[in-house]
Design a protein around this motif. Sequence first.
Motif, PDB file in Angstrom:
ATOM      1  N   ASP A   4       2.993  -3.567  -0.407  1.00  0.00           N
ATOM      2  CA  ASP A   4       4.326  -4.103  -0.167  1.00  0.00           C
ATOM      3  C   ASP A   4       4.543  -4.522   1.279  1.00  0.00           C
ATOM      4  O   ASP A   4       5.173  -5.543   1.550  1.00  0.00           O
ATOM      5  CB  ASP A   4       5.384  -3.064  -0.562  1.00  0.00           C
ATOM      6  CG  ASP A   4       5.525  -2.960  -2.066  1.00  0.00           C
ATOM      7  OD1 ASP A   4       4.925  -3.795  -2.762  1.00  0.00           O
ATOM      8  OD2 ASP A   4       6.207  -2.042  -2.542  1.00  0.00           O
ATOM      9  N   LEU A   5       4.049  -3.726   2.230  1.00  0.00           N
ATOM     10  CA  LEU A   5       4.305  -4.020   3.639  1.00  0.00           C
ATOM     11  C   LEU A   5       3.019  -4.335   4.403  1.00  0.00           C
ATOM     12  O   LEU A   5       2.918  -4.112   5.599  1.00  0.00           O
ATOM     13  CB  LEU A   5       5.064  -2.871   4.280  1.00  0.00           C
ATOM     14  CG  LEU A   5       6.491  -2.682   3.750  1.00  0.00           C
ATOM     15  CD1 LEU A   5       7.176  -1.513   4.430  1.00  0.00           C
ATOM     16  CD2 LEU A   5       7.327  -3.942   3.930  1.00  0.00           C
ATOM     17  N   GLN A  28      10.784  -8.199   1.083  1.00  0.00           N
ATOM     18  CA  GLN A  28       9.999  -6.955   1.016  1.00  0.00           C
ATOM     19  C   GLN A  28      10.525  -5.928   2.012  1.00  0.00           C
ATOM     20  O   GLN A  28      10.607  -4.734   1.711  1.00  0.00           O
ATOM     21  CB  GLN A  28       8.531  -7.244   1.297  1.00  0.00           C
ATOM     22  CG  GLN A  28       7.817  -8.032   0.221  1.00  0.00           C
ATOM     23  CD  GLN A  28       7.781  -7.281  -1.112  1.00  0.00           C
ATOM     24  OE1 GLN A  28       8.442  -7.688  -2.061  1.00  0.00           O
ATOM     25  NE2 GLN A  28       7.044  -6.206  -1.166  1.00  0.00           N
ATOM     26  N   LEU A  29      10.893  -6.397   3.200  1.00  0.00           N
ATOM     27  CA  LEU A  29      11.461  -5.483   4.195  1.00  0.00           C
ATOM     28  C   LEU A  29      12.783  -4.898   3.703  1.00  0.00           C
ATOM     29  O   LEU A  29      13.047  -3.706   3.863  1.00  0.00           O
ATOM     30  CB  LEU A  29      11.689  -6.213   5.518  1.00  0.00           C
ATOM     31  CG  LEU A  29      10.473  -6.520   6.389  1.00  0.00           C
ATOM     32  CD1 LEU A  29      10.911  -7.256   7.651  1.00  0.00           C
ATOM     33  CD2 LEU A  29       9.709  -5.258   6.756  1.00  0.00           C
ATOM     34  N   PRO A  98       5.815  -9.477   9.573  1.00  0.00           N
ATOM     35  CA  PRO A  98       6.237  -8.143  10.013  1.00  0.00           C
ATOM     36  C   PRO A  98       5.103  -7.105   9.944  1.00  0.00           C
ATOM     37  O   PRO A  98       4.140  -7.263   9.199  1.00  0.00           O
ATOM     38  CB  PRO A  98       7.333  -7.769   9.000  1.00  0.00           C
ATOM     39  CG  PRO A  98       7.588  -9.000   8.181  1.00  0.00           C
ATOM     40  CD  PRO A  98       6.336  -9.806   8.246  1.00  0.00           C
ATOM     41  N   LYS A  99       5.273  -6.067  10.746  1.00  0.00           N
ATOM     42  CA  LYS A  99       4.458  -4.856  10.668  1.00  0.00           C
ATOM     43  C   LYS A  99       2.958  -5.157  10.662  1.00  0.00           C
ATOM     44  O   LYS A  99       2.221  -4.817   9.743  1.00  0.00           O
ATOM     45  CB  LYS A  99       4.848  -4.042   9.434  1.00  0.00           C
ATOM     46  CG  LYS A  99       6.283  -3.540   9.480  1.00  0.00           C
ATOM     47  CD  LYS A  99       6.671  -2.797   8.219  1.00  0.00           C
ATOM     48  CE  LYS A  99       6.099  -1.399   8.151  1.00  0.00           C
ATOM     49  NZ  LYS A  99       6.742  -0.475   9.106  1.00  0.00           N
ATOM     50  N   VAL A 100       2.502  -5.819  11.713  1.00  0.00           N
ATOM     51  CA  VAL A 100       1.079  -6.127  11.850  1.00  0.00           C
ATOM     52  C   VAL A 100       0.390  -4.924  12.491  1.00  0.00           C
ATOM     53  O   VAL A 100       0.631  -4.589  13.650  1.00  0.00           O
ATOM     54  CB  VAL A 100       0.875  -7.400  12.696  1.00  0.00           C
ATOM     55  CG1 VAL A 100      -0.605  -7.656  12.929  1.00  0.00           C
ATOM     56  CG2 VAL A 100       1.530  -8.591  12.003  1.00  0.00           C
ATOM     57  N   LYS A 101      -0.472  -4.290  11.723  1.00  0.00           N
ATOM     58  CA  LYS A 101      -1.080  -3.029  12.142  1.00  0.00           C
ATOM     59  C   LYS A 101      -2.411  -3.239  12.854  1.00  0.00           C
ATOM     60  O   LYS A 101      -3.134  -4.209  12.609  1.00  0.00           O
ATOM     61  CB  LYS A 101      -1.337  -2.141  10.919  1.00  0.00           C
ATOM     62  CG  LYS A 101      -0.082  -1.714  10.169  1.00  0.00           C
ATOM     63  CD  LYS A 101       0.616  -0.579  10.882  1.00  0.00           C
ATOM     64  CE  LYS A 101       1.712   0.031  10.015  1.00  0.00           C
ATOM     65  NZ  LYS A 101       2.403   1.129  10.702  1.00  0.00           N
ATOM     66  N   VAL A 102      -2.726  -2.286  13.735  1.00  0.00           N
ATOM     67  CA  VAL A 102      -4.059  -2.162  14.302  1.00  0.00           C
ATOM     68  C   VAL A 102      -4.514  -0.719  14.052  1.00  0.00           C
ATOM     69  O   VAL A 102      -3.686   0.144  13.737  1.00  0.00           O
ATOM     70  CB  VAL A 102      -4.069  -2.486  15.815  1.00  0.00           C
ATOM     71  CG1 VAL A 102      -3.480  -3.858  16.092  1.00  0.00           C
ATOM     72  CG2 VAL A 102      -3.323  -1.420  16.600  1.00  0.00           C
ATOM     73  N   PRO A 103      -5.818  -0.430  14.155  1.00  0.00           N
ATOM     74  CA  PRO A 103      -6.285   0.946  13.912  1.00  0.00           C
ATOM     75  C   PRO A 103      -5.626   1.948  14.859  1.00  0.00           C
ATOM     76  O   PRO A 103      -5.299   1.627  16.000  1.00  0.00           O
ATOM     77  CB  PRO A 103      -7.788   0.850  14.167  1.00  0.00           C
ATOM     78  CG  PRO A 103      -8.124  -0.582  13.892  1.00  0.00           C
ATOM     79  CD  PRO A 103      -6.932  -1.371  14.367  1.00  0.00           C
TER      80      PRO A 103
END
Length: 279
Positions: A4-5, A28-29, A98-103
Amino acid sequence: MISDLDFRNEDGKYPPIGEFDNDQALNQLKKERNKQVLKAILNYGGAISSLWLNTMFSVVFSILGGNKVKEIATLSHMIHIMETLLEHFEDDGIEIIPKVKVPKDVATVNQIDLFVRFPQKIYFAICHRKMNDSIITYREDKETFYIRRVNNRGKNIWKPDPSDYIPECFRWLQKNERSLFGGKSNDTRKPSVRILLLMGETKINKHHPPHLYGQVGDEKFLWIKKQGRGTLTIIEEDRLVKFIKAFVTSKTNSSNSKTKYNSSVDNTATSNENAVVNK
Protein backbone atom coordinates in the motif's frame (compact mmCIF):
# COMPACT_ATOMS: atom_id res chain seq x y z
CA MET A 1 2.64 -1.66 -6.28
CA ILE A 2 4.57 -3.87 -3.89
CA SER A 3 2.44 -2.77 -0.93
CA ASP A 4 0.00 0.00 0.00
CA LEU A 5 2.73 2.50 0.89
CA ASP A 6 5.51 1.27 -1.35
CA PHE A 7 5.02 2.98 -4.68
CA ARG A 8 7.39 0.86 -6.74
CA ASN A 9 6.13 -1.47 -9.45
CA GLU A 10 6.19 -5.26 -9.18
CA ASP A 11 9.71 -5.25 -10.59
CA GLY A 12 10.87 -3.16 -7.64
CA LYS A 13 11.37 -0.01 -9.71
CA TYR A 14 9.59 3.33 -9.61
CA PRO A 15 7.38 4.19 -12.60
CA PRO A 16 9.09 6.15 -15.40
CA ILE A 17 8.78 9.92 -15.32
CA GLY A 18 5.38 10.81 -16.71
CA GLU A 19 3.75 7.55 -15.58
CA PHE A 20 3.37 8.00 -11.82
CA ASP A 21 -0.24 8.23 -10.57
CA ASN A 22 -0.41 11.12 -8.09
CA ASP A 23 -4.09 10.62 -7.30
CA GLN A 24 -3.61 6.96 -6.50
CA ALA A 25 -0.70 7.74 -4.19
CA LEU A 26 -2.67 10.49 -2.45
CA ASN A 27 -5.64 8.18 -1.93
CA GLN A 28 -3.36 5.49 -0.49
CA LEU A 29 -2.00 7.98 2.04
CA LYS A 30 -5.51 9.03 3.04
CA LYS A 31 -6.62 5.41 3.44
CA GLU A 32 -3.59 4.69 5.62
CA ARG A 33 -4.21 7.75 7.79
CA ASN A 34 -7.90 6.95 8.21
CA LYS A 35 -7.05 3.36 9.05
CA GLN A 36 -4.62 4.46 11.74
CA VAL A 37 -7.18 6.87 13.22
CA LEU A 38 -9.96 4.28 13.25
CA LYS A 39 -7.68 1.68 14.73
CA ALA A 40 -6.62 4.05 17.50
CA ILE A 41 -10.17 5.06 18.33
CA LEU A 42 -11.52 1.51 18.34
CA ASN A 43 -8.80 0.58 20.79
CA TYR A 44 -10.42 3.01 23.21
CA GLY A 45 -13.78 1.24 23.14
CA GLY A 46 -17.23 1.60 21.66
CA ALA A 47 -18.01 4.76 23.58
CA ILE A 48 -16.25 6.85 20.96
CA SER A 49 -16.17 4.45 18.03
CA SER A 50 -19.42 5.86 16.61
CA LEU A 51 -18.07 9.43 16.21
CA TRP A 52 -18.07 10.96 12.75
CA LEU A 53 -14.80 10.70 10.86
CA ASN A 54 -14.28 14.48 10.69
CA THR A 55 -14.15 14.65 14.50
CA MET A 56 -11.93 11.63 14.96
CA PHE A 57 -8.62 13.41 14.47
CA SER A 58 -9.15 15.86 17.34
CA VAL A 59 -10.34 13.06 19.62
CA VAL A 60 -7.37 10.86 18.82
CA PHE A 61 -4.94 13.71 19.40
CA SER A 62 -6.54 14.46 22.76
CA ILE A 63 -6.53 10.90 24.10
CA LEU A 64 -3.38 9.49 22.60
CA GLY A 65 0.25 10.38 22.93
CA GLY A 66 3.64 9.42 21.66
CA ASN A 67 4.33 7.53 18.46
CA LYS A 68 0.74 6.93 17.36
CA VAL A 69 -0.09 10.65 17.29
CA LYS A 70 3.21 11.35 15.54
CA GLU A 71 2.48 8.74 12.88
CA ILE A 72 -1.00 10.13 12.16
CA ALA A 73 0.29 13.72 12.15
CA THR A 74 3.09 12.80 9.73
CA LEU A 75 0.60 11.27 7.29
CA SER A 76 -1.69 14.30 7.61
CA HIS A 77 1.17 16.71 6.87
CA MET A 78 2.24 14.60 3.91
CA ILE A 79 -1.29 14.70 2.49
CA HIS A 80 -1.49 18.46 2.99
CA ILE A 81 1.82 19.09 1.20
CA MET A 82 0.88 16.80 -1.69
CA GLU A 83 -2.47 18.52 -2.16
CA THR A 84 -0.83 21.96 -2.07
CA LEU A 85 1.82 21.05 -4.64
CA LEU A 86 -0.69 19.34 -6.95
CA GLU A 87 -2.92 22.40 -6.79
CA HIS A 88 -0.09 24.62 -8.02
CA PHE A 89 1.95 22.32 -10.29
CA GLU A 90 -0.26 19.52 -11.61
CA ASP A 91 -0.52 21.20 -15.01
CA ASP A 92 3.29 21.36 -15.10
CA GLY A 93 3.56 17.58 -14.89
CA ILE A 94 4.69 17.34 -11.27
CA GLU A 95 4.94 13.84 -9.76
CA ILE A 96 5.06 13.34 -5.98
CA ILE A 97 6.19 9.98 -4.63
CA PRO A 98 5.56 9.59 -0.88
CA LYS A 99 7.55 7.63 1.69
CA VAL A 100 10.64 6.76 -0.34
CA LYS A 101 12.62 4.39 1.86
CA VAL A 102 16.30 3.61 2.14
CA PRO A 103 17.84 0.74 4.17
CA LYS A 104 17.94 1.30 7.93
CA ASP A 105 21.72 0.97 8.04
CA VAL A 106 22.15 3.89 5.62
CA ALA A 107 20.76 6.73 7.72
CA THR A 108 19.35 7.33 11.21
CA VAL A 109 16.07 8.44 9.65
CA ASN A 110 15.72 6.27 6.57
CA GLN A 111 12.96 7.96 4.58
CA ILE A 112 12.45 10.84 2.17
CA ASP A 113 8.89 11.90 2.95
CA LEU A 114 8.10 13.23 -0.53
CA PHE A 115 10.22 12.80 -3.64
CA VAL A 116 9.12 15.40 -6.19
CA ARG A 117 10.06 15.26 -9.86
CA PHE A 118 9.25 17.33 -12.94
CA PRO A 119 9.30 16.31 -16.62
CA GLN A 120 12.44 18.43 -17.15
CA LYS A 121 14.19 16.04 -14.73
CA ILE A 122 14.35 18.47 -11.83
CA TYR A 123 14.06 16.85 -8.41
CA PHE A 124 13.20 17.81 -4.82
CA ALA A 125 13.69 15.49 -1.85
CA ILE A 126 11.49 16.80 0.98
CA CYS A 127 11.50 15.84 4.65
CA HIS A 128 8.96 17.77 6.73
CA ARG A 129 9.22 18.39 10.47
CA LYS A 130 7.04 20.14 13.04
CA MET A 131 8.29 21.16 16.50
CA ASN A 132 5.31 23.36 17.44
CA ASP A 133 6.33 26.84 18.69
CA SER A 134 10.06 26.52 18.01
CA ILE A 135 12.90 28.45 16.42
CA ILE A 136 15.47 26.49 14.39
CA THR A 137 19.07 27.75 14.23
CA TYR A 138 22.05 26.34 12.36
CA ARG A 139 25.49 26.87 13.92
CA GLU A 140 27.99 26.75 11.08
CA ASP A 141 31.00 26.55 13.42
CA LYS A 142 29.58 23.42 15.06
CA GLU A 143 27.77 22.12 11.94
CA THR A 144 24.75 21.53 14.15
CA PHE A 145 21.06 22.44 14.28
CA TYR A 146 19.59 23.80 17.51
CA ILE A 147 15.96 23.98 18.62
CA ARG A 148 14.69 26.69 20.95
CA ARG A 149 11.14 26.55 22.18
CA VAL A 150 9.34 29.89 22.15
CA ASN A 151 9.18 31.32 25.71
CA ASN A 152 12.16 29.17 26.63
CA ARG A 153 15.68 30.58 26.80
CA GLY A 154 17.45 27.23 26.49
CA LYS A 155 18.50 25.57 23.23
CA ASN A 156 18.74 21.86 22.47
CA ILE A 157 20.75 20.10 19.80
CA TRP A 158 18.46 18.66 17.14
CA LYS A 159 18.91 14.89 17.11
CA PRO A 160 19.03 13.11 14.76
CA ASP A 161 20.50 15.88 12.63
CA PRO A 162 18.58 16.53 9.35
CA SER A 163 21.75 17.87 7.71
CA ASP A 164 23.19 14.37 8.09
CA TYR A 165 20.38 11.96 7.28
CA ILE A 166 18.60 13.83 4.46
CA PRO A 167 21.73 14.08 2.23
CA GLU A 168 22.69 10.50 3.20
CA CYS A 169 19.29 9.22 2.06
CA PHE A 170 19.44 11.20 -1.16
CA ARG A 171 22.95 10.02 -2.02
CA TRP A 172 21.92 6.38 -1.51
CA LEU A 173 18.89 6.86 -3.78
CA GLN A 174 21.10 8.36 -6.49
CA LYS A 175 23.28 5.26 -6.44
CA ASN A 176 20.65 2.57 -5.92
CA GLU A 177 17.25 3.81 -7.15
CA ARG A 178 17.97 5.22 -10.60
CA SER A 179 14.37 4.62 -11.68
CA LEU A 180 13.39 7.51 -9.39
CA PHE A 181 15.45 9.85 -11.55
CA GLY A 182 14.58 8.55 -14.99
CA GLY A 183 16.62 5.37 -15.21
CA LYS A 184 19.95 6.55 -16.61
CA SER A 185 23.07 7.24 -14.58
CA ASN A 186 23.37 10.82 -15.86
CA ASP A 187 19.74 11.50 -14.81
CA THR A 188 20.86 11.36 -11.18
CA ARG A 189 23.08 14.38 -11.83
CA LYS A 190 20.23 16.60 -13.02
CA PRO A 191 19.25 19.65 -10.89
CA SER A 192 18.07 18.59 -7.44
CA VAL A 193 17.41 20.10 -4.03
CA ARG A 194 17.28 18.44 -0.63
CA ILE A 195 14.72 20.27 1.52
CA LEU A 196 14.06 20.39 5.24
CA LEU A 197 10.50 21.71 5.36
CA LEU A 198 9.40 23.35 8.62
CA MET A 199 5.68 23.04 9.26
CA GLY A 200 3.25 25.26 11.15
CA GLU A 201 4.71 27.25 14.02
CA THR A 202 8.22 25.85 13.54
CA LYS A 203 10.26 28.76 12.18
CA ILE A 204 13.79 29.58 11.03
CA ASN A 205 15.93 31.95 13.06
CA LYS A 206 16.01 35.14 10.96
CA HIS A 207 19.56 36.06 12.01
CA HIS A 208 21.79 33.55 10.22
CA PRO A 209 24.94 34.92 8.58
CA PRO A 210 24.25 36.39 5.10
CA HIS A 211 26.61 33.97 3.33
CA LEU A 212 24.37 31.04 4.30
CA TYR A 213 21.58 32.37 2.10
CA GLY A 214 21.18 31.68 -1.61
CA GLN A 215 19.15 33.65 -4.12
CA VAL A 216 16.37 31.76 -5.90
CA GLY A 217 14.15 33.93 -8.04
CA ASP A 218 13.58 37.22 -6.24
CA GLU A 219 14.00 35.83 -2.72
CA LYS A 220 16.73 34.37 -0.53
CA PHE A 221 16.59 30.98 1.18
CA LEU A 222 18.77 29.33 3.80
CA TRP A 223 21.21 26.83 2.27
CA ILE A 224 23.39 24.68 4.51
CA LYS A 225 26.54 23.15 3.07
CA LYS A 226 28.04 20.57 5.39
CA GLN A 227 31.45 19.03 4.80
CA GLY A 228 31.06 15.57 3.31
CA ARG A 229 27.26 15.78 3.30
CA GLY A 230 26.35 18.20 0.52
CA THR A 231 23.73 20.93 0.68
CA LEU A 232 20.39 21.19 2.44
CA THR A 233 17.80 23.94 1.98
CA ILE A 234 15.65 24.94 4.97
CA ILE A 235 12.23 26.32 4.02
CA GLU A 236 9.16 27.30 5.99
CA GLU A 237 5.91 25.75 4.82
CA ASP A 238 4.35 28.90 3.40
CA ARG A 239 7.37 29.52 1.12
CA LEU A 240 7.63 26.06 -0.44
CA VAL A 241 5.50 26.76 -3.53
CA LYS A 242 7.38 29.98 -4.27
CA PHE A 243 10.74 28.23 -3.90
CA ILE A 244 9.86 25.31 -6.20
CA LYS A 245 8.35 27.61 -8.81
CA ALA A 246 11.41 29.86 -8.84
CA PHE A 247 13.90 26.97 -8.90
CA VAL A 248 12.14 25.11 -11.72
CA THR A 249 11.82 28.33 -13.73
CA SER A 250 15.50 29.21 -13.31
CA LYS A 251 16.71 25.73 -14.29
CA THR A 252 14.31 25.50 -17.23
CA ASN A 253 15.37 28.91 -18.53
CA SER A 254 19.03 27.97 -18.10
CA SER A 255 18.49 24.75 -20.05
CA ASN A 256 16.63 26.59 -22.82
CA SER A 257 19.42 29.15 -23.06
CA LYS A 258 22.00 26.39 -23.46
CA THR A 259 19.88 24.71 -26.12
CA LYS A 260 19.54 28.00 -28.06
CA TYR A 261 23.29 28.63 -27.73
CA ASN A 262 24.20 25.15 -28.93
CA SER A 263 21.73 25.47 -31.81
CA SER A 264 23.27 28.80 -32.76
CA VAL A 265 26.78 27.31 -32.66
CA ASP A 266 25.65 24.35 -34.77
CA ASN A 267 24.00 26.66 -37.33
CA THR A 268 27.10 28.84 -37.50
CA ALA A 269 29.32 25.80 -37.97
CA THR A 270 27.03 24.50 -40.72
CA SER A 271 27.05 27.87 -42.48
CA ASN A 272 30.86 27.97 -42.33
CA GLU A 273 31.09 24.43 -43.71
CA ASN A 274 28.75 25.35 -46.57
CA ALA A 275 30.79 28.47 -47.29
CA VAL A 276 33.96 26.37 -47.53
CA VAL A 277 32.24 23.84 -49.78
CA ASN A 278 30.95 26.57 -52.10
CA LYS A 279 34.34 28.18 -52.56
